[in-house]
Design an enzyme around this catalytic site. Sequence first.
Site, PDB file in Angstrom:
ATOM      1  N   ARG A 189      -5.744  -7.704  11.742  1.00 13.96           N
ATOM      2  CA  ARG A 189      -7.009  -8.145  11.057  1.00 13.96           C
ATOM      3  C   ARG A 189      -8.011  -8.692  11.953  1.00 13.96           C
ATOM      4  NH1 ARG A 189      -8.665  -6.402   6.200  1.00 13.96           N
ATOM      5  NH2 ARG A 189      -6.474  -6.869   5.478  1.00 13.96           N
ATOM      6  N   GLN A 212      -3.231   3.859   4.417  1.00 19.00           N
ATOM      7  CA  GLN A 212      -4.716   3.684   4.607  1.00 19.00           C
ATOM      8  C   GLN A 212      -5.400   3.510   5.972  1.00 19.00           C
ATOM      9  OE1 GLN A 212      -6.766   1.452   1.168  1.00 19.00           O
ATOM     10  NE2 GLN A 212      -7.709   0.076   3.052  1.00 19.00           N
ATOM     11  N   ARG A 217      -3.989   2.861  14.323  1.00 18.47           N
ATOM     12  CA  ARG A 217      -4.210   1.402  14.551  1.00 18.47           C
ATOM     13  C   ARG A 217      -2.809   0.670  14.373  1.00 18.47           C
ATOM     14  NH1 ARG A 217      -6.197  -1.453   8.877  1.00 18.47           N
ATOM     15  NH2 ARG A 217      -4.652  -0.475   7.477  1.00 18.47           N
ATOM     16  N   HIS A 300     -13.296   0.441  13.352  1.00 15.22           N
ATOM     17  CA  HIS A 300     -13.470  -0.799  12.326  1.00 15.22           C
ATOM     18  C   HIS A 300     -13.700  -2.293  12.917  1.00 15.22           C
ATOM     19  CE1 HIS A 300     -12.865  -2.950   8.738  1.00 15.22           C
ATOM     20  NE2 HIS A 300     -11.770  -2.149   8.150  1.00 15.22           N
ATOM     21  N   ASP A 343     -19.199  -3.227   0.566  1.00 16.82           N
ATOM     22  CA  ASP A 343     -18.521  -2.192   1.060  1.00 16.82           C
ATOM     23  C   ASP A 343     -19.279  -0.753   0.868  1.00 16.82           C
ATOM     24  OD1 ASP A 343     -16.710  -0.364   2.140  1.00 16.82           O
ATOM     25  OD2 ASP A 343     -14.853  -0.987   0.751  1.00 16.82           O
ATOM     26  N   GLU A 403     -19.389  -0.777  11.087  1.00 18.92           N
ATOM     27  CA  GLU A 403     -18.255   0.145  11.690  1.00 18.92           C
ATOM     28  C   GLU A 403     -19.019   1.368  11.885  1.00 18.92           C
ATOM     29  OE1 GLU A 403     -15.137   0.024   8.816  1.00 18.92           O
ATOM     30  OE2 GLU A 403     -15.713  -1.898   8.331  1.00 18.92           O
TER      31      GLU A 403
END
Length: 427
Positions: A189, A212, A217, A300, A343, A403
């Site tokens: 995170r 997701q 990652r 991200h 978002d 991003e």
Amino acid sequence: MSDISKKIHNILVKIAKWREALIQPLHKREEESVSSSRVHPTRRSDGGRGNGATPFPAFTSLQKLLLVGISSYIYIIIIIIKKLLRASIYFPLYSFRPTTSSTRKHPSTSSNIMERSKKPSAIPVSPTIPTPQVSISEDNSRVTASLPTGESVEVLLFGATVLSWKTAKGKENLFVSSKAHLDGSKAVRGGIPLVFPNFGPSSNKATEGLPQHGFARTSKWEYLGKSSSESSTLPNSSGDSSVKLDFGLSNTMLDKIPSEWKDYQFGITYSVTLGRDDLETSLAIRNTGEKDFEFQTLLHSYWAIDNISNVSVSGLEKVSFADKVGGGKKEESGAITVSSEVDRVYHVDPSQEIAIIEKDKPRFEFTRDMLPDVVVWNPWIEKSKTMSDLAPEDAYKRFICVETGSVSWNTLEAGDTWEGGQRIKAL
């Protein structure tokens, strides 16, 4: 004259006497021969041309050659030694010995040391040019690079996640949650996680079974090595101006993969380049198999800020976006500000520059290459509470995600390579 000079002089005198003693008999015999020929001229039966008799009847030809050679050799040595002796007058041997502190403080007290009128200049020695430093942690989980000017970057091999990017003054540019999992048990995170091959929950047949934001990652990447470059045009250059770290991931390195994706083969090279005031992150995705596949990708990034209330994003004005919070397509006339959950997905030409503004001053500037999409995200208060790995409590105030990527589906044919990247300048 010094003691050494006197000794050399005495040796030269002895050598000279020895030479005279050696040469004198030769001259004497020559004189006797000449006088004898004058007293007894009838002894010459060769009409004055000589009958083979030598002017040195007591020596053979070999002896004469040896005597002349030795004499010449000694003469040359004498000349050389005399020159050295003259030189020693100006440069006494003892003057090359280290001087004592008293001599350095009071040079006039040493009468034997003579100053040269023209001292040779010191041979310049090139200073050691500092170079970037790269280190790997003892557990082989992280790679850290730093420039001679103080900038640094740290990459976690789990997910090839950039954890830290600091300026020369030590200011951190990336936000990482204090509760982020850095042991490989979960995606990090914060920092710059890599999204591939899908962004968000996927309805694509080949990626619908993937987690997701894909598996890039949460996979262990391989560190491929580093390279550096020097900019000679910069004034006051202090060494190499950038260092690039390369990381690799292929389908053969994945631990778990849905059956739909096992038909596809790929190889990814992820490059992180640390500059003096910027950071570049770029991807090269190659289809190494025989079947085409579709993918999405995104960098991200969590950018560190002091307070979200003083931040805005410029460069996206009058660009329509997909609102994933409120739904639908919308457009905003001015710079983006955050006062609630945000978002959004913008599709904007890569040539359009984007910037994060903090307190009316540019904080970060973005340059994109082959990345036509920009996502702006902040969870705000309520959603932050649902994230167990987001801390401290007011963490949402301390970062904003801008991003860059390509979240529209890309088709990569067999044997082809897709490339894209971003450059972020910290101000």
